[in-house]
Enzyme design. Structure first.
Site, mmCIF file in Angstrom:
data_model
loop_
_atom_site.group_PDB
_atom_site.id
_atom_site.type_symbol
_atom_site.label_atom_id
_atom_site.label_comp_id
_atom_site.label_asym_id
_atom_site.label_seq_id
_atom_site.Cartn_x
_atom_site.Cartn_y
_atom_site.Cartn_z
ATOM 1 N NE ARG A 1 6.703 -0.874 9.660
ATOM 2 C CZ ARG A 1 5.577 -0.730 8.975
ATOM 3 N NH1 ARG A 1 5.582 -0.096 7.833
ATOM 4 N NH2 ARG A 1 4.453 -1.238 9.444
ATOM 5 N NE ARG B 1 2.060 -4.814 10.983
ATOM 6 C CZ ARG B 1 3.114 -4.932 10.170
ATOM 7 N NH1 ARG B 1 4.134 -5.701 10.494
ATOM 8 N NH2 ARG B 1 3.134 -4.291 9.033
ATOM 9 N NE ARG C 1 -4.501 -0.522 9.707
ATOM 10 C CZ ARG C 1 -3.345 -0.125 9.137
ATOM 11 N NH1 ARG C 1 -3.120 1.136 8.893
ATOM 12 N NH2 ARG C 1 -2.442 -1.006 8.832
ATOM 13 N NE ARG D 1 7.656 -3.344 6.095
ATOM 14 C CZ ARG D 1 6.377 -2.975 6.083
ATOM 15 N NH1 ARG D 1 5.889 -2.308 5.053
ATOM 16 N NH2 ARG D 1 5.572 -3.291 7.066
ATOM 17 C CE LYS E 1 -2.153 -0.661 3.883
ATOM 18 N NZ LYS E 1 -1.776 -2.006 4.337
HETATM 19 P P1 ADP Z 1 0.831 -1.931 7.782
HETATM 20 O O1 ADP Z 1 -0.373 -1.688 6.948
HETATM 21 O O2 ADP Z 1 1.954 -2.548 6.976
HETATM 22 O O3 ADP Z 1 0.545 -2.676 9.042
HETATM 23 P P2 ADP Z 1 0.926 0.874 8.638
HETATM 24 O O4 ADP Z 1 2.120 1.764 8.564
HETATM 25 O O5 ADP Z 1 -0.248 1.245 7.817
HETATM 26 O O6 ADP Z 1 1.488 -0.576 8.271
HETATM 27 O O7 ADP Z 1 0.449 0.760 10.165
HETATM 28 C C1 ADP Z 1 1.337 0.435 11.200
HETATM 29 C C2 ADP Z 1 0.625 0.442 12.555
HETATM 30 O O8 ADP Z 1 0.125 1.750 12.841
HETATM 31 C C3 ADP Z 1 -0.588 -0.477 12.682
HETATM 32 O O9 ADP Z 1 -0.247 -1.817 12.979
HETATM 33 C C4 ADP Z 1 -1.342 0.206 13.836
HETATM 34 O O10 ADP Z 1 -0.762 -0.075 15.091
HETATM 35 C C5 ADP Z 1 -1.110 1.693 13.552
HETATM 36 N N1 ADP Z 1 -2.172 2.259 12.684
HETATM 37 C C6 ADP Z 1 -1.995 2.774 11.434
HETATM 38 N N2 ADP Z 1 -3.167 3.203 10.916
HETATM 39 C C7 ADP Z 1 -4.123 2.960 11.867
HETATM 40 C C8 ADP Z 1 -5.527 3.151 11.932
HETATM 41 N N3 ADP Z 1 -6.213 3.672 10.907
HETATM 42 N N4 ADP Z 1 -6.168 2.764 13.063
HETATM 43 C C9 ADP Z 1 -5.499 2.236 14.099
HETATM 44 N N5 ADP Z 1 -4.181 2.001 14.102
HETATM 45 C C10 ADP Z 1 -3.480 2.372 12.999
#
Ligand code: ADP
Length: 193
Positions: A134, A145, A89, A128, A14
């Site tokens: 990360r 996740r 989400r 990654r 994404k």
């Molecule tokens: P990925 O989609 O690869 O898990 P992201 O960078 O989108 O990576 O998100 C990393 C973390 O940030 C998530 O696992 C969560 O803890 C937090 N996060 C990101 N966006 C949201 C959201 N919309 N609602 C709640 N937590 C979020």
């Protein structure tokens, strides 16, 4: 006007696609994950509040996440469009976003869903982990996740599909191939009903 969401399981690519789409359509890409990570790196109050959630792969509480997004969507650079990556989400985030956009007299026009199989994304995330280090790319957190995504976020696709906004894109292939498919999807008219 371009008001887009990009969805897909963790590791679907994404973030990479979001950056490219943003450039192509000249709109800001807004990643809630990036906003949280930069706040953690800068040791802001928000960063301190969200760190444990990111480290364990759980979602940050909706109230915190929603306020971050409301704030971001009130800035001048998103007046002509945006691409949200990683938000909404949860169903309550969907409601919140609807409300914020309605207040501004705006609507979403496309929801891009990146389709990839679970084995493939888990493989990518392990890769990654080695390259970027990360904190949420350890094997246990990767599993967590994926699980959280399936339970809390995958159901959102049906909500947006009912609105005629979903465009599913095969996420397997080179970055350029996937980008072309995403761009083609965005070029199609949405069928809101
Ligand atoms: P990925 O989609 O690869 O898990 P992201 O960078 O989108 O990576 O998100 C990393 C973390 O940030 C998530 O696992 C969560 O803890 C937090 N996060 C990101 N966006 C949201 C959201 N919309 N609602 C709640 N937590 C979020």
């Amino acid at each position: 006007m371009t008001r887009l969401l990009i969805m897909g399981p963790p590791g679907a690519g994404k973030g990479t696609q979001a950056e490219l789409v943003a450039k192509r359509f000249a709109v800001p890409a807004i990643s809630t994950g990036d906003i949280f990570r930069s706040n953690i790196a800068d040791q802001t109050e928000l960063g301190r509040e969200v760190k444990s959630y990111l480290d364990s792969g759980r979602y940050v509480p909706d109230e915190l996440t929603n306020e971050v997004v409301r704030d971001r969507l009130s800035q001048a650079d998103v007046a002509d469009g945006f691409l949200l990556d990683g938000y909404p989400r949860t169903l309550s985030q969907v409601d919140f976003l609807d409300k914020v956009l309605a207040e501004q007299g705006h609507e979403l026009d496309h929801v891009i869903v990146l389709d990839v199989d679970v084995d493939e994304v888990v493989k990518r995330l392990h890769q990654r982990a080695i390259q970027e280090g990360r904190s949420d790319d350890s094997p246990e957190v990767i599993r967590e996740r994926q699980e959280v995504y399936l339970q809390q976020t995958a159901p959102l696709i049906a909500v947006y599909r009912d609105r005629g906004l979903v465009f599913e894109v095969d996420g397997l292939g080179s970055v350029e191939e996937v980008q072309q498919r995403v761009a083609d999807a965005i070029a199609q008219p949405p069928q809101p009903h």
